[in-house]
Design a protein around this motif. Structure first.
Motif, PDB file in Angstrom:
ATOM      1  N   GLY A  15      40.641  48.164  44.955  1.00 55.87           N
ATOM      2  CA  GLY A  15      40.959  46.830  45.435  1.00 55.87           C
ATOM      3  C   GLY A  15      40.278  45.724  44.651  1.00 55.87           C
ATOM      4  N   GLY A  16      39.315  46.105  43.839  1.00 58.71           N
ATOM      5  CA  GLY A  16      38.579  45.124  43.052  1.00 58.71           C
ATOM      6  C   GLY A  16      39.298  44.728  41.778  1.00 58.71           C
ATOM      7  N   SER A  17      38.609  43.940  40.972  1.00 62.43           N
ATOM      8  CA  SER A  17      39.188  43.415  39.734  1.00 62.43           C
ATOM      9  C   SER A  17      38.225  43.599  38.570  1.00 62.43           C
ATOM     10  N   LEU A  18      38.812  43.670  37.399  1.00 63.87           N
ATOM     11  CA  LEU A  18      38.037  43.704  36.166  1.00 63.87           C
ATOM     12  C   LEU A  18      38.795  42.907  35.113  1.00 63.87           C
ATOM     13  N   ARG A  19      38.036  42.354  34.190  1.00 64.14           N
ATOM     14  CA  ARG A  19      38.647  41.668  33.061  1.00 64.14           C
ATOM     15  C   ARG A  19      38.111  42.309  31.784  1.00 64.14           C
ATOM     16  N   LEU A  20      39.011  42.884  31.034  1.00 68.32           N
ATOM     17  CA  LEU A  20      38.660  43.490  29.758  1.00 68.32           C
ATOM     18  C   LEU A  20      38.951  42.505  28.638  1.00 68.32           C
ATOM     19  N   SER A  21      38.123  42.538  27.614  1.00 67.28           N
ATOM     20  CA  SER A  21      38.331  41.641  26.485  1.00 67.28           C
ATOM     21  C   SER A  21      38.283  42.434  25.184  1.00 67.28           C
ATOM     22  N   CYS A  22      39.125  42.041  24.258  1.00 62.61           N
ATOM     23  CA  CYS A  22      39.165  42.670  22.935  1.00 62.61           C
ATOM     24  C   CYS A  22      38.982  41.580  21.892  1.00 62.61           C
ATOM     25  N   ALA A  23      37.928  41.700  21.108  1.00 66.28           N
ATOM     26  CA  ALA A  23      37.654  40.735  20.050  1.00 66.28           C
ATOM     27  C   ALA A  23      38.040  41.330  18.707  1.00 66.28           C
ATOM     28  N   ASP A  72      43.504  34.371  23.364  1.00 63.60           N
ATOM     29  CA  ASP A  72      42.859  33.111  23.018  1.00 63.60           C
ATOM     30  C   ASP A  72      42.814  33.053  21.501  1.00 63.60           C
ATOM     31  N   MET A  73      43.690  32.229  20.932  1.00 65.63           N
ATOM     32  CA  MET A  73      43.818  32.182  19.479  1.00 65.63           C
ATOM     33  C   MET A  73      42.563  31.606  18.828  1.00 65.63           C
ATOM     34  N   THR A  74      41.830  30.769  19.559  1.00 65.59           N
ATOM     35  CA  THR A  74      40.632  30.155  18.977  1.00 65.59           C
ATOM     36  C   THR A  74      39.475  31.151  18.900  1.00 65.59           C
ATOM     37  N   LYS A  75      39.476  32.111  19.820  1.00 66.28           N
ATOM     38  CA  LYS A  75      38.405  33.107  19.848  1.00 66.28           C
ATOM     39  C   LYS A  75      38.825  34.448  19.253  1.00 66.28           C
ATOM     40  N   ASN A  76      40.105  34.566  18.923  1.00 67.32           N
ATOM     41  CA  ASN A  76      40.650  35.835  18.419  1.00 67.32           C
ATOM     42  C   ASN A  76      40.404  36.973  19.403  1.00 67.32           C
ATOM     43  N   THR A  77      40.712  36.699  20.644  1.00 67.58           N
ATOM     44  CA  THR A  77      40.541  37.706  21.679  1.00 67.58           C
ATOM     45  C   THR A  77      41.846  37.912  22.453  1.00 67.58           C
ATOM     46  N   VAL A  78      41.998  39.104  22.956  1.00 65.10           N
ATOM     47  CA  VAL A  78      43.088  39.438  23.861  1.00 65.10           C
ATOM     48  C   VAL A  78      42.459  40.059  25.099  1.00 65.10           C
ATOM     49  N   ASP A  79      42.765  39.504  26.249  1.00 65.68           N
ATOM     50  CA  ASP A  79      42.160  39.951  27.493  1.00 65.68           C
ATOM     51  C   ASP A  79      43.168  40.678  28.370  1.00 65.68           C
ATOM     52  N   LEU A  80      42.642  41.526  29.222  1.00 61.95           N
ATOM     53  CA  LEU A  80      43.461  42.223  30.211  1.00 61.95           C
ATOM     54  C   LEU A  80      42.806  42.040  31.573  1.00 61.95           C
ATOM     55  N   GLN A  81      43.472  41.306  32.424  1.00 62.82           N
ATOM     56  CA  GLN A  81      42.988  41.112  33.790  1.00 62.82           C
ATOM     57  C   GLN A  81      43.625  42.156  34.683  1.00 62.82           C
ATOM     58  N   LEU A  82      42.790  42.949  35.315  1.00 64.83           N
ATOM     59  CA  LEU A  82      43.262  44.006  36.202  1.00 64.83           C
ATOM     60  C   LEU A  82      42.844  43.673  37.625  1.00 64.83           C
ATOM     61  N   ASN A  83      43.822  43.585  38.514  1.00 63.82           N
ATOM     62  CA  ASN A  83      43.555  43.277  39.919  1.00 63.82           C
ATOM     63  C   ASN A  83      44.042  44.425  40.806  1.00 63.82           C
ATOM     64  N   SER A  84      43.576  44.399  42.047  1.00 62.24           N
ATOM     65  CA  SER A  84      43.988  45.409  43.027  1.00 62.24           C
ATOM     66  C   SER A  84      43.879  46.808  42.428  1.00 62.24           C
ATOM     67  N   LEU A  85      42.742  47.072  41.835  1.00 63.73           N
ATOM     68  CA  LEU A  85      42.570  48.331  41.113  1.00 63.73           C
ATOM     69  C   LEU A  85      42.644  49.529  42.045  1.00 63.73           C
ATOM     70  N   LYS A  86      43.195  50.600  41.506  1.00 55.22           N
ATOM     71  CA  LYS A  86      43.366  51.849  42.251  1.00 55.22           C
ATOM     72  C   LYS A  86      42.608  52.969  41.529  1.00 55.22           C
ATOM     73  N   PRO A  87      42.237  54.005  42.233  1.00 55.58           N
ATOM     74  CA  PRO A  87      41.548  55.126  41.563  1.00 55.58           C
ATOM     75  C   PRO A  87      42.346  55.672  40.378  1.00 55.58           C
ATOM     76  N   GLU A  88      43.650  55.629  40.466  1.00 57.78           N
ATOM     77  CA  GLU A  88      44.473  56.144  39.361  1.00 57.78           C
ATOM     78  C   GLU A  88      44.448  55.243  38.130  1.00 57.78           C
ATOM     79  N   ASP A  89      43.819  54.098  38.231  1.00 58.80           N
ATOM     80  CA  ASP A  89      43.635  53.243  37.052  1.00 58.80           C
ATOM     81  C   ASP A  89      42.421  53.686  36.226  1.00 58.80           C
ATOM     82  N   THR A  90      41.683  54.635  36.753  1.00 60.51           N
ATOM     83  CA  THR A  90      40.507  55.132  36.043  1.00 60.51           C
ATOM     84  C   THR A  90      40.919  55.754  34.714  1.00 60.51           C
ATOM     85  N   ALA A  91      40.314  55.264  33.639  1.00 66.58           N
ATOM     86  CA  ALA A  91      40.668  55.735  32.290  1.00 66.58           C
ATOM     87  C   ALA A  91      39.768  55.030  31.283  1.00 66.58           C
ATOM     88  N   ILE A  92      39.863  55.490  30.058  1.00 67.73           N
ATOM     89  CA  ILE A  92      39.301  54.727  28.954  1.00 67.73           C
ATOM     90  C   ILE A  92      40.396  53.788  28.459  1.00 67.73           C
TER      91      ILE A  92
END
Length: 120
Positions: A15-23, A72-92
């Protein structure tokens, strides 16, 4: 050589959230598309979400409505916002970037991955 560095993974309750970032080590506009893939234990790596250099996005069905990919083109990053997380979202989760040039081999780059663990 292109480097992609992920951050933001961790342990979260269902049910929680995470934000992943790729630089990226160079302008993300140089890539035709960037995306996030994930690989759970014993399973094949699968696409989670992708964003093209034109800003088009697509998501795998299992995360639609719970996930947003952005850049974010200025930071050269791509983010992934994950909400309402489920156990099956567990992964690398892995960041991916692709370059397609006419007459040239496909270029594909991967980050080292970041672990996302969702507890029930």
């Amino acid at each position: 050589q292109v480097q992609l560095v992920e951050s933001g993974g961790g342990l979260v309750q269902a049910g929680g959230s995470l934000r992943l970032s790729c630089a990226a080590s160079r302008s993300i506009f140089s890539f035709n598309a960037m995306g996030w893939y994930r690989q759970a234990p014993g399973k094949q790596r699968e696409l989670v979400a992708r964003i093209t250099n034109r800003g088009s996005t697509n998501y795998t069905d299992s995360v639609k409505g719970r996930c947003t990919v952005s850049r974010d083109m200025t930071k050269n990053t791509v983010d992934l916002q994950l909400n309402s997380l489920k156990p099956e979202d567990t992964a690398i989760y892995y960041c991916n970037a692709v370059v397609l040039r006419l007459g040239a081999p496909r270029e594909e780059y991967w980050g080292q991955g970041t672990q996302v663990t969702v507890s029930s």
